[in-house]
Design a protein around this motif. Structure first.
Motif, mmCIF file in Angstrom:
data_model
loop_
_atom_site.group_PDB
_atom_site.id
_atom_site.type_symbol
_atom_site.label_atom_id
_atom_site.label_comp_id
_atom_site.label_asym_id
_atom_site.label_seq_id
_atom_site.Cartn_x
_atom_site.Cartn_y
_atom_site.Cartn_z
ATOM 1 N N ILE A 1 0.791 -1.239 -0.020
ATOM 2 C CA ILE A 1 0.045 -0.145 0.134
ATOM 3 C C ILE A 1 0.957 1.369 0.051
ATOM 4 O O ILE A 1 2.113 1.119 0.488
ATOM 5 N N GLY A 2 0.371 2.257 -0.555
ATOM 6 C CA GLY A 2 1.181 3.487 -0.590
ATOM 7 C C GLY A 2 0.557 4.729 -0.927
ATOM 8 O O GLY A 2 -0.610 4.906 -0.986
ATOM 9 N N PHE A 3 1.416 5.755 -1.285
ATOM 10 C CA PHE A 3 0.806 7.110 -1.552
ATOM 11 C C PHE A 3 1.515 7.557 -2.849
ATOM 12 O O PHE A 3 2.766 7.238 -3.072
ATOM 13 N N ARG A 4 0.958 8.181 -3.821
ATOM 14 C CA ARG A 4 1.574 8.841 -5.058
ATOM 15 C C ARG A 4 1.143 10.242 -5.281
ATOM 16 O O ARG A 4 0.244 10.459 -6.198
ATOM 17 N N PRO A 5 1.378 11.303 -4.469
ATOM 18 C CA PRO A 5 0.965 12.586 -4.749
ATOM 19 C C PRO A 5 1.721 13.042 -5.793
ATOM 20 O O PRO A 5 2.871 12.880 -5.996
ATOM 21 N N ASN A 6 1.020 14.200 -6.501
ATOM 22 C CA ASN A 6 1.796 15.129 -7.676
ATOM 23 C C ASN A 6 2.363 16.498 -7.009
ATOM 24 O O ASN A 6 1.670 16.935 -6.160
ATOM 25 N N ILE A 7 3.495 16.789 -7.378
ATOM 26 C CA ILE A 7 3.850 18.021 -7.290
ATOM 27 C C ILE A 7 3.482 19.158 -8.455
ATOM 28 O O ILE A 7 3.154 20.144 -7.992
ATOM 29 N N THR A 8 3.719 18.498 -9.623
ATOM 30 C CA THR A 8 3.092 19.373 -10.436
ATOM 31 C C THR A 8 2.479 18.300 -11.670
ATOM 32 O O THR A 8 2.460 17.078 -11.231
ATOM 33 N N ASN A 9 2.108 19.011 -12.783
ATOM 34 C CA ASN A 9 1.639 17.811 -13.782
ATOM 35 C C ASN A 9 2.532 16.687 -14.257
ATOM 36 O O ASN A 9 2.265 15.759 -14.724
ATOM 37 N N ASN A 10 3.989 17.003 -14.207
ATOM 38 C CA ASN A 10 4.629 16.042 -14.596
ATOM 39 C C ASN A 10 5.407 15.284 -13.300
ATOM 40 O O ASN A 10 6.059 14.032 -13.659
ATOM 41 N N PHE A 11 5.984 15.974 -12.309
ATOM 42 C CA PHE A 11 6.495 15.300 -11.147
ATOM 43 C C PHE A 11 5.733 14.912 -10.034
ATOM 44 O O PHE A 11 5.042 15.728 -9.674
ATOM 45 N N GLY A 12 6.008 13.759 -9.519
ATOM 46 C CA GLY A 12 5.678 13.288 -8.202
ATOM 47 C C GLY A 12 6.398 12.711 -7.367
ATOM 48 O O GLY A 12 7.446 12.245 -7.784
ATOM 49 N N VAL A 13 5.789 12.331 -6.299
ATOM 50 C CA VAL A 13 6.486 11.311 -5.445
ATOM 51 C C VAL A 13 5.908 10.106 -4.741
ATOM 52 O O VAL A 13 4.556 10.397 -5.046
ATOM 53 N N PHE A 14 6.492 9.213 -4.258
ATOM 54 C CA PHE A 14 5.742 7.903 -3.814
ATOM 55 C C PHE A 14 6.578 7.413 -2.656
ATOM 56 O O PHE A 14 7.759 7.563 -2.572
ATOM 57 N N GLY A 15 5.741 6.786 -1.934
ATOM 58 C CA GLY A 15 6.182 5.741 -0.962
ATOM 59 C C GLY A 15 5.201 4.411 -0.912
ATOM 60 O O GLY A 15 4.210 4.447 -1.224
ATOM 61 N N GLU A 16 5.802 3.435 -0.526
ATOM 62 C CA GLU A 16 5.190 2.212 -0.434
ATOM 63 C C GLU A 16 5.762 1.185 0.770
ATOM 64 O O GLU A 16 6.938 1.277 1.205
ATOM 65 N N ILE A 17 4.826 0.415 1.394
ATOM 66 C CA ILE A 17 5.216 -0.370 2.099
ATOM 67 C C ILE A 17 4.576 -1.738 2.054
ATOM 68 O O ILE A 17 3.209 -1.681 1.568
ATOM 69 N N GLY A 18 4.871 -2.965 2.199
ATOM 70 C CA GLY A 18 4.345 -4.051 2.064
ATOM 71 C C GLY A 18 5.279 -5.234 2.325
ATOM 72 O O GLY A 18 6.506 -5.236 2.974
ATOM 73 N N ALA A 19 5.121 -6.365 1.545
ATOM 74 C CA ALA A 19 5.840 -7.627 1.971
ATOM 75 C C ALA A 19 5.975 -8.337 0.846
ATOM 76 O O ALA A 19 4.970 -8.448 -0.033
#
Length: 307
Positions: free
Chosen positions: A222-240
């Motif tokens: 599960i994770g998150f993928r927010p956008n900073i601009t229309n082209n750039f974004g960041v993400f984080g995930e945790i799981g197994a």
């Protein structure tokens, strides 16, 4: 005057009887009669089609959803045929760089719709230092050196079409894990016994390898993928990832060496009735019995560029 009258009558007759223009028209005035043959006033032509045998096809239409951070195909043509599928394959929606417990890597993603992305990526390298470079198996601490290679194929799903994601897929692990036991206070505590580590009747160094049995490892995150601009974004995930049971190999430098147990009374200890090779086998069993090694933790962060 007769000529003017005849002309007026003829014009009226021709205008009112265009459908009978091919038939002769007789006009009578007193005793004189004149015959006229009507000529067609208009010829109709049927236009020929400009292009034959081709039907225009609509071009695929794509729209970027800034809130969801995905590129969607609004015509639904991604799976509509070989041509559009090929175009989609060579025109991914995004590329990402990542770092985490699986290693340093990157992935490419293709947007199937506004909620679903198909991912293909790889992560690997020496990542032991990312999780401390050591771990404990029962009472023995082990230093770790690693060389990871984890290609993977998965799906990222946005259940409510926003930054929250759920991922699942398959990893093809090819990871080399080398371990070295660290004596604690000059002893190894293995199988509820305390063995002398160094000296004439010591176990000596214990080194080995770990290998997971699964050649295909399913994973979920599960994770998150927010956008900073229309082209750039960041993400984080945790799981197994389920890597399966662990095969361990532990070797002693001098496997035939008789070893002593530290009884807390004499520096040399007392004879254990075991040799260093047998102590190494006990250490193998403890490593293979650790259930947490079957489920390999996935923690990753990264950045994404969307086309």
């Amino acid at each position: 005057m007769k000529l003017i009258k005849l002309t007026a009558i003829s014009a009226a007759v021709l205008a009112s009887t265009a459908a009978l223009a091919a038939e002769p028209v007789i006009v009578v005035d007193n005793n004189d009669a004149m015959a006229y043959e009507a000529q067609p006033v208009a010829v109709a032509y049927e236009a020929e089609p400009v292009a034959m045998g081709y039907e225009a096809q609509p071009a695929p239409s794509y729209a970027y959803n800034a809130d969801a951070g995905v590129l969607s195909n609004t015509t639904g043509a991604v799976l509509g045929g070989t041509k559009t599928l090929f175009q989609t394959a060579i025109n991914p929606a995004s590329v990402s760089a990542e770092v985490g417990t699986l290693g340093y890597g990157a992935n490419v993603a293709w947007s199937m719709n506004e909620k679903t992305e198909l991912q293909a990526g790889w992560a690997g390298g020496d990542v032991a230092d990312l999780f401390g470079g050591d771990f404990d198996a029962d009472d023995v601490n082990y230093d770790v050196d690693s060389d990871f290679s984890n290609p993977y194929l998965g799906v990222q799903y946005r259940p409510v079409a926003n930054w929250f994601t759920m991922g699942a897929g398959i990893i093809v692990p090819d990871n080399d894990i080398d371990v070295r036991a660290n004596p604690d206070g000059g002893v190894y505590k293995i199988d509820n016994k305390t063995f002398i580590a160094d000296g004439e009747n010591g176990v000596g160094s214990l080194e080995g390898t770990l290998e997971h049995r699964n050649k295909l490892a399913p994973y979920a995150t599960i994770g998150f993928r927010p956008n900073i601009t229309n082209n750039f974004g960041v993400f984080g995930e945790i799981g197994a990832a389920y890597m399966g049971k662990t095969d361990a190999t532990v070797n002693a430098v001098n496997p035939g060496q008789d070893v002593n147990i530290d009884n807390g009374v004499t520096p040399g200890g007392v004879a254990s009735g075991l040799n260093a090779g047998q102590v190494a086998n006990l250490a193998e069993q403890e490593l293979e019995n650790k259930d947490y090694l079957e489920w390999f933790p996935i923690v990753k962060v990264g950045a994404t560029y969307r086309f």
